[in-house]
Every structure is written in C-alpha cells, then in structure tokens.
Design a protein around this motif. Structure first.
Motif, PDB file in Angstrom:
ATOM      1  N   LYS A 122      -2.621  -3.415 -15.697  1.00 55.15           N
ATOM      2  CA  LYS A 122      -3.949  -2.809 -15.841  1.00 55.15           C
ATOM      3  C   LYS A 122      -4.976  -3.580 -15.008  1.00 55.15           C
ATOM      4  CE  LYS A 122      -6.709  -2.998 -19.629  1.00 55.15           C
ATOM      5  NZ  LYS A 122      -7.142  -2.722 -21.013  1.00 55.15           N
ATOM      6  N   GLY A 123      -4.929  -4.906 -15.065  1.00 56.32           N
ATOM      7  CA  GLY A 123      -5.861  -5.727 -14.300  1.00 56.32           C
ATOM      8  C   GLY A 123      -5.693  -5.524 -12.802  1.00 56.32           C
ATOM      9  N   LEU A 124      -4.447  -5.471 -12.349  1.00 54.43           N
ATOM     10  CA  LEU A 124      -4.171  -5.244 -10.930  1.00 54.43           C
ATOM     11  C   LEU A 124      -4.738  -3.901 -10.485  1.00 54.43           C
ATOM     12  CD1 LEU A 124      -2.674  -5.751  -8.195  1.00 54.43           C
ATOM     13  CD2 LEU A 124      -0.703  -4.597  -9.242  1.00 54.43           C
ATOM     14  N   LEU A 125      -4.459  -2.856 -11.240  1.00 54.08           N
ATOM     15  CA  LEU A 125      -4.894  -1.517 -10.850  1.00 54.08           C
ATOM     16  C   LEU A 125      -6.417  -1.395 -10.842  1.00 54.08           C
ATOM     17  CD1 LEU A 125      -2.186   0.623 -12.640  1.00 54.08           C
ATOM     18  CD2 LEU A 125      -2.308  -0.038 -10.238  1.00 54.08           C
ATOM     19  N   ARG A 126      -7.060  -1.989 -11.833  1.00 56.96           N
ATOM     20  CA  ARG A 126      -8.530  -1.949 -11.863  1.00 56.96           C
ATOM     21  C   ARG A 126      -9.113  -2.711 -10.680  1.00 56.96           C
ATOM     22  NH1 ARG A 126     -10.253  -1.961 -18.272  1.00 56.96           N
ATOM     23  NH2 ARG A 126      -9.678   0.218 -18.596  1.00 56.96           N
ATOM     24  N   SER A 127      -8.474  -3.830 -10.306  1.00 61.21           N
ATOM     25  CA  SER A 127      -8.966  -4.605  -9.159  1.00 61.21           C
ATOM     26  C   SER A 127      -8.788  -3.828  -7.853  1.00 61.21           C
ATOM     27  CB  SER A 127      -8.253  -5.961  -9.075  1.00 61.21           C
ATOM     28  OG  SER A 127      -6.933  -5.816  -8.594  1.00 61.21           O
TER      29      SER A 127
END
Length: 131
Positions: A22-27
């Motif tokens: 989730k963090g990767l995709l949001r970044s």
C-alpha cells in the motif's frame, strides 16, 4: 475536474506485506486500499472503481484465486496480480488465465509488481475504450 487516480486493492492476511505494498503504491501516485481478507474486500463499497487487485493466494478463508473467481462470477472482473510465499507450479498454471496478469513469488521486487500493475491498468483501459 481532476481525473481519478487508479484504485489498487491489496488483499493479504500478512499485515507487513499489505502495508508495504500500500505504501509503495501510494508513493507511486495510486489510490491504494488494503484488506486483511477476501471477505473484507467483497464488502468494500468502491469495488467497481477498483482498477487492479493484488491478492495473496494463501489466506485463511477464501484464497486469492477463489476471490478472483468470485468477482468474475459476480460480473466484476478486475485484473488481478496474485502473490504467494508458496509457489506451486500447478497453482500458477491454473491461475494464469482470464484476468490474471501475474503470479509473483514473495519476496518480489517493487519493479516487478509495478510492471504487473501497469499491465493490469493497460488491460483495464483497453476494455473501457473497446466498449
């Protein structure tokens, strides 16, 4: 009116993996929502807006593959990337089919995941322009 960013749903019972994706995709500029089970995702109010599904194959209750099949049966076919810590050749063979854009073995590189999501989004936009 700004265009909506693609919504990517992550379904994985492993919280650290779920949150990392989730963090990767949001970044990377995507809207991302994470769910700890297939049932939680099936109750999600924005299921139709989901452009890509990233799901673990092996989860308690409904597996990622069963979740994909359930969505197809409900008429909500979402391009899906399967992830697993337990690669089995027969699962991979049966999984790669309609709507499954990749089957990744944990741990996988960020770029491999992003490439699969790009393929899923291209598949999605192709369907929309063809209808």
């Amino acid at each position: 009116m700004p265009t909506k960013r693609p919504l990517i749903a992550i379904v994985d019972d492993d919280e650290s993996m779920r949150e990392a994706i989730k963090g990767l995709l949001r970044s990377m500029g995507f809207d991302a929502e994470a769910f700890s089970s297939a049932d939680d995702f099936l109750r999600f109010s924005h299921i139709r807006r989901t452009a890509c599904l990233v799901t673990d194959i092996n989860m308690p209750g409904m597996s990622g593959l069963d979740l994909h099949r359930r969505l197809v049966a409900l008429g909500k076919s979402i391009p899906t990337v399967l992830i697993t810590a337990f690669p089995e050749k027969n699962v991979r063979a049966s999984a790669l089919g309609a709507g499954i854009v990749g089957c990744l073995t944990k741990p996988f590189g960020e770029q491999v995941l992003l490439d699969c999501i790009s393929s899923a989004l291209a598949l999605n936009s192709g369907e929309e322009s063809g209808s």
